[in-house]
Design a protein around this motif. Structure first.
Motif, PDB file in Angstrom:
ATOM      1  N   VAL A   1      55.432  35.527  35.334  1.00  0.00           N
ATOM      2  CA  VAL A   1      55.559  35.621  36.786  1.00  0.00           C
ATOM      3  C   VAL A   1      54.341  35.109  37.544  1.00  0.00           C
ATOM      4  N   LEU A   2      53.255  34.795  36.835  1.00  0.00           N
ATOM      5  CA  LEU A   2      52.061  34.283  37.499  1.00  0.00           C
ATOM      6  C   LEU A   2      51.767  32.871  37.026  1.00  0.00           C
ATOM      7  N   PRO A   3      51.219  32.018  37.899  1.00  0.00           N
ATOM      8  CA  PRO A   3      50.788  30.692  37.452  1.00  0.00           C
ATOM      9  C   PRO A   3      49.581  30.814  36.537  1.00  0.00           C
ATOM     10  N   PRO A   4      49.360  29.832  35.653  1.00  0.00           N
ATOM     11  CA  PRO A   4      48.243  29.930  34.701  1.00  0.00           C
ATOM     12  C   PRO A   4      46.887  30.199  35.349  1.00  0.00           C
ATOM     13  N   SER A   5      46.635  29.604  36.517  1.00  0.00           N
ATOM     14  CA  SER A   5      45.326  29.786  37.145  1.00  0.00           C
ATOM     15  C   SER A   5      45.105  31.203  37.649  1.00  0.00           C
ATOM     16  N   ALA A   6      46.170  32.002  37.752  1.00  0.00           N
ATOM     17  CA  ALA A   6      46.056  33.371  38.272  1.00  0.00           C
ATOM     18  C   ALA A   6      46.140  34.422  37.177  1.00  0.00           C
ATOM     19  N   LEU A   7      46.238  34.006  35.912  1.00  0.00           N
ATOM     20  CA  LEU A   7      46.455  34.980  34.842  1.00  0.00           C
ATOM     21  C   LEU A   7      45.286  35.939  34.676  1.00  0.00           C
ATOM     22  N   ALA A   8      44.061  35.416  34.683  1.00  0.00           N
ATOM     23  CA  ALA A   8      42.905  36.309  34.503  1.00  0.00           C
ATOM     24  C   ALA A   8      42.863  37.350  35.612  1.00  0.00           C
ATOM     25  N   ALA A   9      43.113  36.928  36.850  1.00  0.00           N
ATOM     26  CA  ALA A   9      43.154  37.877  37.965  1.00  0.00           C
ATOM     27  C   ALA A   9      44.291  38.868  37.786  1.00  0.00           C
ATOM     28  N   GLY A  10      45.439  38.377  37.315  1.00  0.00           N
ATOM     29  CA  GLY A  10      46.586  39.266  37.095  1.00  0.00           C
ATOM     30  C   GLY A  10      46.299  40.325  36.056  1.00  0.00           C
ATOM     31  N   TYR A  11      45.664  39.929  34.963  1.00  0.00           N
ATOM     32  CA  TYR A  11      45.305  40.904  33.934  1.00  0.00           C
ATOM     33  C   TYR A  11      44.329  41.942  34.483  1.00  0.00           C
ATOM     34  N   SER A  12      43.390  41.489  35.313  1.00  0.00           N
ATOM     35  CA  SER A  12      42.416  42.422  35.887  1.00  0.00           C
ATOM     36  C   SER A  12      43.086  43.396  36.847  1.00  0.00           C
ATOM     37  N   VAL A  13      44.015  42.894  37.662  1.00  0.00           N
ATOM     38  CA  VAL A  13      44.717  43.787  38.581  1.00  0.00           C
ATOM     39  C   VAL A  13      45.573  44.785  37.802  1.00  0.00           C
ATOM     40  N   MET A  14      46.171  44.336  36.697  1.00  0.00           N
ATOM     41  CA  MET A  14      46.923  45.261  35.851  1.00  0.00           C
ATOM     42  C   MET A  14      46.000  46.356  35.316  1.00  0.00           C
ATOM     43  N   TYR A  15      44.798  45.965  34.912  1.00  0.00           N
ATOM     44  CA  TYR A  15      43.820  46.944  34.419  1.00  0.00           C
ATOM     45  C   TYR A  15      43.468  47.944  35.515  1.00  0.00           C
ATOM     46  N   ALA A  16      43.313  47.434  36.742  1.00  0.00           N
ATOM     47  CA  ALA A  16      43.014  48.329  37.860  1.00  0.00           C
ATOM     48  C   ALA A  16      44.184  49.255  38.146  1.00  0.00           C
ATOM     49  N   ALA A  17      45.408  48.725  38.071  1.00  0.00           N
ATOM     50  CA  ALA A  17      46.593  49.544  38.316  1.00  0.00           C
ATOM     51  C   ALA A  17      46.722  50.651  37.283  1.00  0.00           C
ATOM     52  N   ILE A  18      46.427  50.317  36.033  1.00  0.00           N
ATOM     53  CA  ILE A  18      46.489  51.319  34.974  1.00  0.00           C
ATOM     54  C   ILE A  18      45.429  52.395  35.198  1.00  0.00           C
ATOM     55  N   GLY A  19      44.219  51.960  35.600  1.00  0.00           N
ATOM     56  CA  GLY A  19      43.178  52.933  35.894  1.00  0.00           C
ATOM     57  C   GLY A  19      43.569  53.847  37.044  1.00  0.00           C
ATOM     58  N   ALA A  20      44.202  53.256  38.059  1.00  0.00           N
ATOM     59  CA  ALA A  20      44.658  54.074  39.189  1.00  0.00           C
ATOM     60  C   ALA A  20      45.731  55.056  38.732  1.00  0.00           C
ATOM     61  N   GLY A  21      46.626  54.597  37.853  1.00  0.00           N
ATOM     62  CA  GLY A  21      47.655  55.488  37.326  1.00  0.00           C
ATOM     63  C   GLY A  21      47.052  56.648  36.562  1.00  0.00           C
ATOM     64  N   TYR A  22      45.998  56.364  35.797  1.00  0.00           N
ATOM     65  CA  TYR A  22      45.334  57.425  35.043  1.00  0.00           C
ATOM     66  C   TYR A  22      44.691  58.432  35.993  1.00  0.00           C
ATOM     67  N   ALA A  23      44.030  57.907  37.045  1.00  0.00           N
ATOM     68  CA  ALA A  23      43.369  58.801  38.003  1.00  0.00           C
ATOM     69  C   ALA A  23      44.383  59.679  38.730  1.00  0.00           C
ATOM     70  N   VAL A  24      45.508  59.081  39.130  1.00  0.00           N
ATOM     71  CA  VAL A  24      46.553  59.863  39.808  1.00  0.00           C
ATOM     72  C   VAL A  24      47.115  60.920  38.872  1.00  0.00           C
ATOM     73  N   SER A  25      47.288  60.561  37.595  1.00  0.00           N
ATOM     74  CA  SER A  25      47.801  61.520  36.617  1.00  0.00           C
ATOM     75  C   SER A  25      46.860  62.706  36.466  1.00  0.00           C
TER      76      SER A  25
END
Length: 419
Positions: free
Chosen positions: A322-346
Protein backbone atom coordinates in the motif's frame (compact mmCIF):
# COMPACT_ATOMS: atom_id res chain seq x y z
CA UNK A 1 10.79 -20.43 -1.28
CA UNK A 2 13.43 -21.19 1.32
CA UNK A 3 15.31 -19.47 4.11
CA UNK A 4 18.51 -20.44 2.26
CA UNK A 5 17.74 -17.73 -0.28
CA UNK A 6 18.22 -14.98 2.30
CA UNK A 7 21.38 -16.39 3.90
CA UNK A 8 24.35 -14.21 2.93
CA UNK A 9 27.18 -12.20 4.46
CA UNK A 10 25.06 -9.11 4.10
CA UNK A 11 22.11 -10.50 6.03
CA UNK A 12 24.39 -11.91 8.75
CA UNK A 13 25.99 -8.48 9.16
CA UNK A 14 22.52 -6.95 9.25
CA UNK A 15 21.49 -9.40 12.00
CA UNK A 16 24.53 -8.47 14.11
CA UNK A 17 23.80 -4.75 13.79
CA UNK A 18 20.10 -5.38 14.50
CA UNK A 19 20.93 -7.17 17.75
CA UNK A 20 22.99 -4.18 18.89
CA UNK A 21 20.21 -1.77 17.95
CA UNK A 22 17.24 -3.77 19.28
CA UNK A 23 18.52 -5.47 22.45
CA UNK A 24 18.68 -2.11 24.33
CA UNK A 25 15.05 -1.45 23.36
CA UNK A 26 14.00 -4.77 24.87
CA UNK A 27 16.07 -4.16 28.01
CA UNK A 28 15.08 -0.56 28.69
CA UNK A 29 11.66 -0.67 30.45
CA UNK A 30 12.65 -3.27 33.02
CA UNK A 31 16.16 -1.83 33.36
CA UNK A 32 14.94 1.63 34.41
CA UNK A 33 12.66 0.03 37.01
CA UNK A 34 15.61 -1.83 38.56
CA UNK A 35 17.75 1.32 38.30
CA UNK A 36 15.61 3.32 40.76
CA UNK A 37 13.72 0.66 42.73
CA UNK A 38 15.76 1.28 45.91
CA UNK A 39 15.08 5.02 45.86
CA UNK A 40 12.12 6.57 47.65
CA UNK A 41 9.02 5.77 45.61
CA UNK A 42 11.28 3.62 43.45
CA UNK A 43 8.75 1.42 41.65
CA UNK A 44 6.47 4.36 40.88
CA UNK A 45 9.41 6.36 39.56
CA UNK A 46 10.55 3.36 37.53
CA UNK A 47 7.12 3.05 35.94
CA UNK A 48 7.17 6.75 35.05
CA UNK A 49 10.64 6.48 33.51
CA UNK A 50 9.56 3.43 31.50
CA UNK A 51 6.51 5.35 30.26
CA UNK A 52 8.68 8.34 29.30
CA UNK A 53 11.00 6.00 27.42
CA UNK A 54 8.08 4.53 25.45
CA UNK A 55 6.73 8.02 24.70
CA UNK A 56 10.18 8.92 23.39
CA UNK A 57 10.10 5.87 21.12
CA UNK A 58 6.68 6.84 19.77
CA UNK A 59 7.67 10.46 19.09
CA UNK A 60 11.05 9.53 17.62
CA UNK A 61 9.65 6.83 15.36
CA UNK A 62 6.92 9.09 14.00
CA UNK A 63 8.91 12.30 13.56
CA UNK A 64 12.38 10.99 12.65
CA UNK A 65 11.05 8.05 10.62
CA UNK A 66 9.02 10.42 8.44
CA UNK A 67 12.19 12.41 7.69
CA UNK A 68 14.40 9.45 6.81
CA UNK A 69 15.60 9.41 3.22
CA UNK A 70 17.10 6.48 1.36
CA UNK A 71 20.17 8.37 0.17
CA UNK A 72 21.00 9.60 3.71
CA UNK A 73 19.97 6.50 5.66
CA UNK A 74 23.40 5.59 7.06
CA UNK A 75 24.29 8.96 8.66
CA UNK A 76 20.74 9.40 9.94
CA UNK A 77 20.78 5.95 11.56
CA UNK A 78 24.30 6.47 12.92
CA UNK A 79 23.41 9.78 14.59
CA UNK A 80 20.20 8.39 16.06
CA UNK A 81 21.84 5.26 17.46
CA UNK A 82 24.84 7.23 18.74
CA UNK A 83 22.70 9.74 20.62
CA UNK A 84 20.53 6.90 21.95
CA UNK A 85 23.67 5.19 23.29
CA UNK A 86 24.59 8.41 25.13
CA UNK A 87 21.11 8.49 26.66
CA UNK A 88 21.44 4.92 27.92
CA UNK A 89 24.94 5.56 29.26
CA UNK A 90 23.73 8.64 31.16
CA UNK A 91 20.92 6.65 32.75
CA UNK A 92 23.27 3.87 33.86
CA UNK A 93 25.93 6.24 35.16
CA UNK A 94 23.58 8.60 37.05
CA UNK A 95 21.21 6.43 39.08
CA UNK A 96 20.98 9.04 41.86
CA UNK A 97 20.32 12.00 39.57
CA UNK A 98 17.11 14.03 40.01
CA UNK A 99 14.03 12.41 38.53
CA UNK A 100 13.71 15.12 35.88
CA UNK A 101 17.25 14.46 34.64
CA UNK A 102 16.58 10.74 34.44
CA UNK A 103 13.33 11.41 32.56
CA UNK A 104 15.15 13.53 29.98
CA UNK A 105 17.77 10.81 29.54
CA UNK A 106 15.06 8.17 29.16
CA UNK A 107 13.25 10.26 26.54
CA UNK A 108 16.47 10.74 24.57
CA UNK A 109 17.36 7.04 24.83
CA UNK A 110 13.95 6.11 23.43
CA UNK A 111 13.46 8.91 20.92
CA UNK A 112 16.85 9.39 19.24
CA UNK A 113 17.01 5.88 17.72
CA UNK A 114 13.25 5.82 17.06
CA UNK A 115 13.72 5.63 13.28
CA UNK A 116 16.18 2.72 13.51
CA UNK A 117 13.64 -0.15 13.38
CA UNK A 118 12.05 1.22 10.20
CA UNK A 119 15.39 2.07 8.61
CA UNK A 120 16.90 -1.31 9.47
CA UNK A 121 13.89 -3.10 8.00
CA UNK A 122 14.20 -1.07 4.81
CA UNK A 123 17.90 -2.01 4.62
CA UNK A 124 16.98 -5.68 5.04
CA UNK A 125 14.54 -5.35 2.15
CA UNK A 126 17.40 -4.12 -0.04
CA UNK A 127 19.55 -7.15 0.84
CA UNK A 128 17.17 -9.94 -0.24
CA UNK A 129 15.34 -10.81 -3.47
CA UNK A 130 11.76 -9.60 -3.78
CA UNK A 131 10.49 -13.18 -3.93
CA UNK A 132 12.03 -13.89 -0.51
CA UNK A 133 10.56 -10.91 1.31
CA UNK A 134 8.23 -13.04 3.46
CA UNK A 135 11.18 -15.16 4.60
CA UNK A 136 13.22 -12.03 5.39
CA UNK A 137 10.40 -10.54 7.45
CA UNK A 138 9.89 -13.86 9.23
CA UNK A 139 13.59 -14.16 10.04
CA UNK A 140 13.59 -10.61 11.41
CA UNK A 141 10.61 -11.41 13.62
CA UNK A 142 12.29 -14.55 14.94
CA UNK A 143 15.36 -12.48 15.83
CA UNK A 144 13.25 -9.83 17.59
CA UNK A 145 11.26 -12.36 19.62
CA UNK A 146 14.45 -14.17 20.67
CA UNK A 147 15.87 -10.83 21.81
CA UNK A 148 12.71 -10.12 23.82
CA UNK A 149 12.90 -13.58 25.39
CA UNK A 150 16.54 -13.07 26.47
CA UNK A 151 16.42 -9.42 27.58
CA UNK A 152 14.34 -9.73 30.79
CA UNK A 153 16.54 -12.50 32.19
CA UNK A 154 19.71 -10.58 31.32
CA UNK A 155 18.44 -7.39 32.95
CA UNK A 156 17.30 -9.16 36.10
CA UNK A 157 20.55 -11.09 36.50
CA UNK A 158 22.80 -8.09 35.98
CA UNK A 159 20.74 -5.63 38.03
CA UNK A 160 20.26 -7.90 41.03
CA UNK A 161 23.52 -9.84 40.81
CA UNK A 162 26.01 -7.08 39.93
CA UNK A 163 24.76 -3.47 39.89
CA UNK A 164 21.44 -1.74 39.12
CA UNK A 165 22.96 0.50 36.44
CA UNK A 166 24.86 -2.25 34.62
CA UNK A 167 22.02 -3.31 32.26
CA UNK A 168 21.73 0.26 30.98
CA UNK A 169 25.48 0.57 30.52
CA UNK A 170 25.43 -2.71 28.59
CA UNK A 171 22.56 -1.36 26.49
CA UNK A 172 24.64 1.76 25.76
CA UNK A 173 27.61 -0.38 24.70
CA UNK A 174 25.49 -2.56 22.41
CA UNK A 175 23.82 0.42 20.75
CA UNK A 176 27.15 2.17 20.39
CA UNK A 177 28.71 -0.90 18.73
CA UNK A 178 25.86 -1.00 16.21
CA UNK A 179 26.97 2.38 14.81
CA UNK A 180 30.24 1.26 13.15
CA UNK A 181 28.41 -1.91 12.09
CA UNK A 182 26.25 0.23 9.78
CA UNK A 183 29.27 0.57 7.48
CA UNK A 184 29.05 -3.20 6.85
CA UNK A 185 25.62 -2.62 5.33
CA UNK A 186 24.45 -0.77 2.22
CA UNK A 187 24.52 3.01 2.55
CA UNK A 188 20.80 3.09 1.81
CA UNK A 189 18.25 1.57 -0.49
CA UNK A 190 16.90 2.30 -3.94
CA UNK A 191 13.95 4.64 -3.80
CA UNK A 192 12.89 6.92 -6.64
CA UNK A 193 10.78 9.59 -4.97
CA UNK A 194 8.98 10.23 -8.25
CA UNK A 195 6.75 7.29 -7.28
CA UNK A 196 5.09 9.69 -4.81
CA UNK A 197 4.02 12.07 -7.59
CA UNK A 198 4.93 14.97 -5.32
CA UNK A 199 2.40 13.92 -2.69
CA UNK A 200 3.34 14.93 0.89
CA UNK A 201 4.66 12.10 3.02
CA UNK A 202 2.12 12.79 5.75
CA UNK A 203 -0.78 12.26 3.35
CA UNK A 204 0.75 9.00 2.09
CA UNK A 205 1.13 7.74 5.65
CA UNK A 206 -2.43 8.72 6.49
CA UNK A 207 -3.77 6.56 3.67
CA UNK A 208 -2.38 3.46 5.31
CA UNK A 209 -4.13 4.10 8.65
CA UNK A 210 -6.14 0.83 8.60
CA UNK A 211 -2.88 -1.14 8.59
CA UNK A 212 -1.62 0.83 11.58
CA UNK A 213 -4.87 0.31 13.47
CA UNK A 214 -4.83 -3.47 13.07
CA UNK A 215 -1.09 -3.61 13.75
CA UNK A 216 -1.46 -1.66 16.98
CA UNK A 217 -4.48 -3.74 17.97
CA UNK A 218 -2.50 -6.94 17.52
CA UNK A 219 0.30 -6.04 19.88
CA UNK A 220 -1.87 -4.16 22.35
CA UNK A 221 -3.86 -7.35 22.86
CA UNK A 222 -0.81 -9.29 23.99
CA UNK A 223 0.49 -6.28 25.92
CA UNK A 224 -2.76 -6.31 27.90
CA UNK A 225 -2.26 -9.99 28.66
CA UNK A 226 1.35 -9.38 29.78
CA UNK A 227 0.41 -6.52 32.09
CA UNK A 228 -2.59 -8.27 33.63
CA UNK A 229 -0.93 -11.69 33.92
CA UNK A 230 0.52 -11.25 37.45
CA UNK A 231 -2.87 -10.17 38.79
CA UNK A 232 -4.56 -13.03 36.93
CA UNK A 233 -2.17 -15.53 38.53
CA UNK A 234 -3.01 -14.15 41.97
CA UNK A 235 -6.70 -14.46 41.16
CA UNK A 236 -6.12 -18.12 40.23
CA UNK A 237 -4.00 -18.61 43.40
CA UNK A 238 -0.96 -19.44 41.28
CA UNK A 239 2.53 -18.19 42.19
CA UNK A 240 3.23 -14.81 40.64
CA UNK A 241 6.74 -16.13 39.95
CA UNK A 242 5.20 -18.10 37.08
CA UNK A 243 4.82 -14.84 35.14
CA UNK A 244 8.37 -15.04 33.81
CA UNK A 245 8.18 -18.60 32.41
CA UNK A 246 4.71 -17.98 30.98
CA UNK A 247 5.79 -14.81 29.17
CA UNK A 248 8.93 -16.56 27.94
CA UNK A 249 6.66 -19.25 26.51
CA UNK A 250 4.63 -16.56 24.76
CA UNK A 251 7.81 -15.12 23.19
CA UNK A 252 9.00 -18.57 22.11
CA UNK A 253 5.59 -19.25 20.58
CA UNK A 254 5.88 -16.00 18.61
CA UNK A 255 9.38 -16.92 17.39
CA UNK A 256 8.18 -20.34 16.25
CA UNK A 257 5.14 -18.78 14.58
CA UNK A 258 7.35 -16.33 12.68
CA UNK A 259 9.58 -19.15 11.45
CA UNK A 260 6.63 -21.29 10.35
CA UNK A 261 5.00 -18.40 8.50
CA UNK A 262 8.09 -17.99 6.33
CA UNK A 263 8.27 -21.66 5.35
CA UNK A 264 5.57 -21.46 2.66
CA UNK A 265 3.11 -19.26 0.85
CA UNK A 266 -0.22 -19.21 2.67
CA UNK A 267 -3.62 -19.08 0.95
CA UNK A 268 -5.71 -15.94 0.88
CA UNK A 269 -4.89 -12.25 0.72
CA UNK A 270 -2.72 -10.71 3.42
CA UNK A 271 -5.76 -8.86 4.75
CA UNK A 272 -7.63 -12.13 5.18
CA UNK A 273 -4.66 -13.86 6.81
CA UNK A 274 -4.31 -11.00 9.27
CA UNK A 275 -8.01 -11.04 10.17
CA UNK A 276 -8.01 -14.81 10.76
CA UNK A 277 -4.88 -14.62 12.92
CA UNK A 278 -6.19 -11.66 14.93
CA UNK A 279 -9.52 -13.33 15.67
CA UNK A 280 -7.70 -16.54 16.62
CA UNK A 281 -5.37 -14.64 18.99
CA UNK A 282 -8.41 -12.95 20.53
CA UNK A 283 -10.00 -16.35 21.05
CA UNK A 284 -6.86 -17.71 22.70
CA UNK A 285 -6.68 -14.82 25.15
CA UNK A 286 -10.39 -15.01 25.91
CA UNK A 287 -9.81 -18.65 26.86
CA UNK A 288 -6.70 -17.66 28.88
CA UNK A 289 -8.90 -15.34 30.94
CA UNK A 290 -10.92 -18.30 32.23
CA UNK A 291 -8.35 -21.12 32.34
CA UNK A 292 -7.79 -22.45 35.88
CA UNK A 293 -4.23 -23.86 35.92
CA UNK A 294 -0.72 -22.67 35.04
CA UNK A 295 -0.26 -25.50 32.53
CA UNK A 296 -3.33 -24.47 30.54
CA UNK A 297 -2.33 -20.81 30.77
CA UNK A 298 1.05 -21.74 29.27
CA UNK A 299 -0.65 -23.53 26.36
CA UNK A 300 -3.05 -20.64 25.73
CA UNK A 301 -0.32 -17.97 25.79
CA UNK A 302 2.01 -20.02 23.56
CA UNK A 303 -0.80 -20.46 21.01
CA UNK A 304 -1.60 -16.74 21.18
CA UNK A 305 2.05 -15.87 20.56
CA UNK A 306 2.27 -18.34 17.67
CA UNK A 307 -0.74 -16.80 15.92
CA UNK A 308 0.16 -13.22 16.77
CA UNK A 309 3.39 -13.59 14.81
CA UNK A 310 1.42 -14.27 11.65
CA UNK A 311 -0.79 -11.26 12.30
CA UNK A 312 2.14 -8.85 12.69
CA UNK A 313 4.00 -10.26 9.68
CA UNK A 314 0.99 -9.84 7.41
CA UNK A 315 0.65 -6.23 8.55
CA UNK A 316 4.29 -5.46 7.72
CA UNK A 317 3.98 -7.19 4.34
CA UNK A 318 0.78 -5.26 3.64
CA UNK A 319 2.68 -1.99 4.01
CA UNK A 320 4.78 -3.05 1.02
CA UNK A 321 1.60 -3.28 -1.01
CA UNK A 322 0.00 0.00 0.00
CA UNK A 323 3.01 2.34 0.16
CA UNK A 324 5.38 3.42 -2.62
CA UNK A 325 8.97 2.18 -2.23
CA UNK A 326 10.28 5.62 -1.26
CA UNK A 327 7.86 5.73 1.71
CA UNK A 328 8.51 2.25 3.10
CA UNK A 329 11.06 3.24 5.75
CA UNK A 330 8.70 5.96 7.00
CA UNK A 331 5.81 3.50 6.92
CA UNK A 332 7.68 0.97 9.01
CA UNK A 333 8.58 3.69 11.51
CA UNK A 334 4.99 4.89 11.78
CA UNK A 335 3.90 1.28 12.31
CA UNK A 336 6.45 1.05 15.13
CA UNK A 337 5.03 4.23 16.64
CA UNK A 338 1.48 2.92 16.31
CA UNK A 339 2.43 -0.30 18.06
CA UNK A 340 4.11 1.66 20.84
CA UNK A 341 0.99 3.78 21.21
CA UNK A 342 -1.12 0.62 21.35
CA UNK A 343 1.09 -0.74 24.11
CA UNK A 344 0.84 2.51 26.08
CA UNK A 345 -2.95 2.59 25.74
CA UNK A 346 -3.13 -1.05 26.84
CA UNK A 347 -1.12 -0.23 29.95
CA UNK A 348 -3.49 2.58 30.85
CA UNK A 349 -6.52 0.42 30.11
CA UNK A 350 -5.16 -2.42 32.23
CA UNK A 351 -4.53 -0.12 35.19
CA UNK A 352 -7.97 1.42 34.95
CA UNK A 353 -9.81 -1.88 34.59
CA UNK A 354 -7.93 -3.60 37.42
CA UNK A 355 -9.07 -0.88 39.80
CA UNK A 356 -12.74 -1.62 39.15
CA UNK A 357 -12.96 -5.27 38.08
CA UNK A 358 -11.24 -8.66 38.19
CA UNK A 359 -8.18 -9.50 36.06
CA UNK A 360 -10.11 -12.05 33.99
CA UNK A 361 -12.81 -9.49 33.20
CA UNK A 362 -10.14 -6.93 32.31
CA UNK A 363 -8.64 -9.32 29.76
CA UNK A 364 -12.06 -10.07 28.26
CA UNK A 365 -12.81 -6.35 27.98
CA UNK A 366 -9.47 -5.81 26.23
CA UNK A 367 -10.21 -8.69 23.86
CA UNK A 368 -13.57 -7.15 22.98
CA UNK A 369 -12.02 -3.76 22.26
CA UNK A 370 -9.31 -5.35 20.10
CA UNK A 371 -11.85 -7.28 18.05
CA UNK A 372 -13.71 -4.03 17.37
CA UNK A 373 -10.50 -2.27 16.28
CA UNK A 374 -9.56 -5.22 14.08
CA UNK A 375 -12.92 -5.20 12.31
CA UNK A 376 -12.75 -1.41 11.85
CA UNK A 377 -9.29 -1.65 10.29
CA UNK A 378 -10.22 -4.60 8.08
CA UNK A 379 -13.42 -2.99 6.80
CA UNK A 380 -11.51 0.23 6.07
CA UNK A 381 -9.08 -1.77 3.95
CA UNK A 382 -11.94 -3.29 1.99
CA UNK A 383 -13.65 0.05 1.30
CA UNK A 384 -11.68 2.46 -0.93
CA UNK A 385 -11.11 5.93 0.44
CA UNK A 386 -13.52 8.56 -0.95
CA UNK A 387 -12.11 10.20 -4.04
CA UNK A 388 -9.04 7.95 -4.02
CA UNK A 389 -9.24 7.42 -7.75
CA UNK A 390 -7.14 4.79 -9.46
CA UNK A 391 -5.00 4.19 -6.44
CA UNK A 392 -7.77 2.44 -4.52
CA UNK A 393 -9.33 -0.88 -5.24
CA UNK A 394 -12.96 -1.67 -4.67
CA UNK A 395 -14.98 -4.81 -4.98
CA UNK A 396 -13.26 -6.63 -2.16
CA UNK A 397 -9.71 -6.12 -3.38
CA UNK A 398 -6.90 -4.54 -1.44
CA UNK A 399 -8.92 -1.42 -0.74
CA UNK A 400 -6.09 0.64 0.73
CA UNK A 401 -4.83 3.42 -1.45
CA UNK A 402 -1.46 2.83 -3.01
CA UNK A 403 0.68 5.69 -1.82
CA UNK A 404 2.13 6.47 -5.21
CA UNK A 405 -1.24 6.44 -6.91
CA UNK A 406 -0.24 3.40 -8.99
CA UNK A 407 -2.74 0.86 -10.15
CA UNK A 408 -3.07 -2.29 -8.11
CA UNK A 409 -3.35 -5.77 -9.54
CA UNK A 410 -6.19 -8.14 -8.57
CA UNK A 411 -3.86 -9.84 -6.14
CA UNK A 412 -3.36 -6.58 -4.29
CA UNK A 413 0.25 -6.04 -5.44
CA UNK A 414 1.14 -2.61 -6.84
CA UNK A 415 1.72 -2.80 -10.59
CA UNK A 416 5.02 -0.94 -10.63
CA UNK A 417 8.63 -2.04 -10.28
CA UNK A 418 9.71 -2.70 -6.71
CA UNK A 419 12.98 -1.28 -5.53
Amino acid sequence: MSYREIASRGTLAWAAVAVGARMPVAMAPLAVVFLVREREGGYALGAILAAVYVVGEIVGAALLGMRMRAERARPQLAVGLGVGAVGFAALGALPDAPALVLAVCAFVAGGAPGAAPGGMRALLNSLVPERSMAQAMSAESVLVFVIWAIAPAAVTGLALGVAPGLPLLLAAALMGLSVPGLWLLPAGWKADESDRDGEPMLRIMARAWPVYVTGAAGLSLLALAELVLPALLEQREISVGMSGPLLAGLAVGSAVGSFVYGLRKWPGRLRTQSLVCMLAVSGCLAVVAVLPTAAWLAVGLACAGFLQAGSMLTRNLTLREVLPPSALAAGYSVMYAAIGAGYAVSGSLAGGLLSVTTPSTAILAGVGLTVVLTLVGTLAEVRPAPGAGAGAVGGGESGVVSGGGAAVSPGGVPERPSS
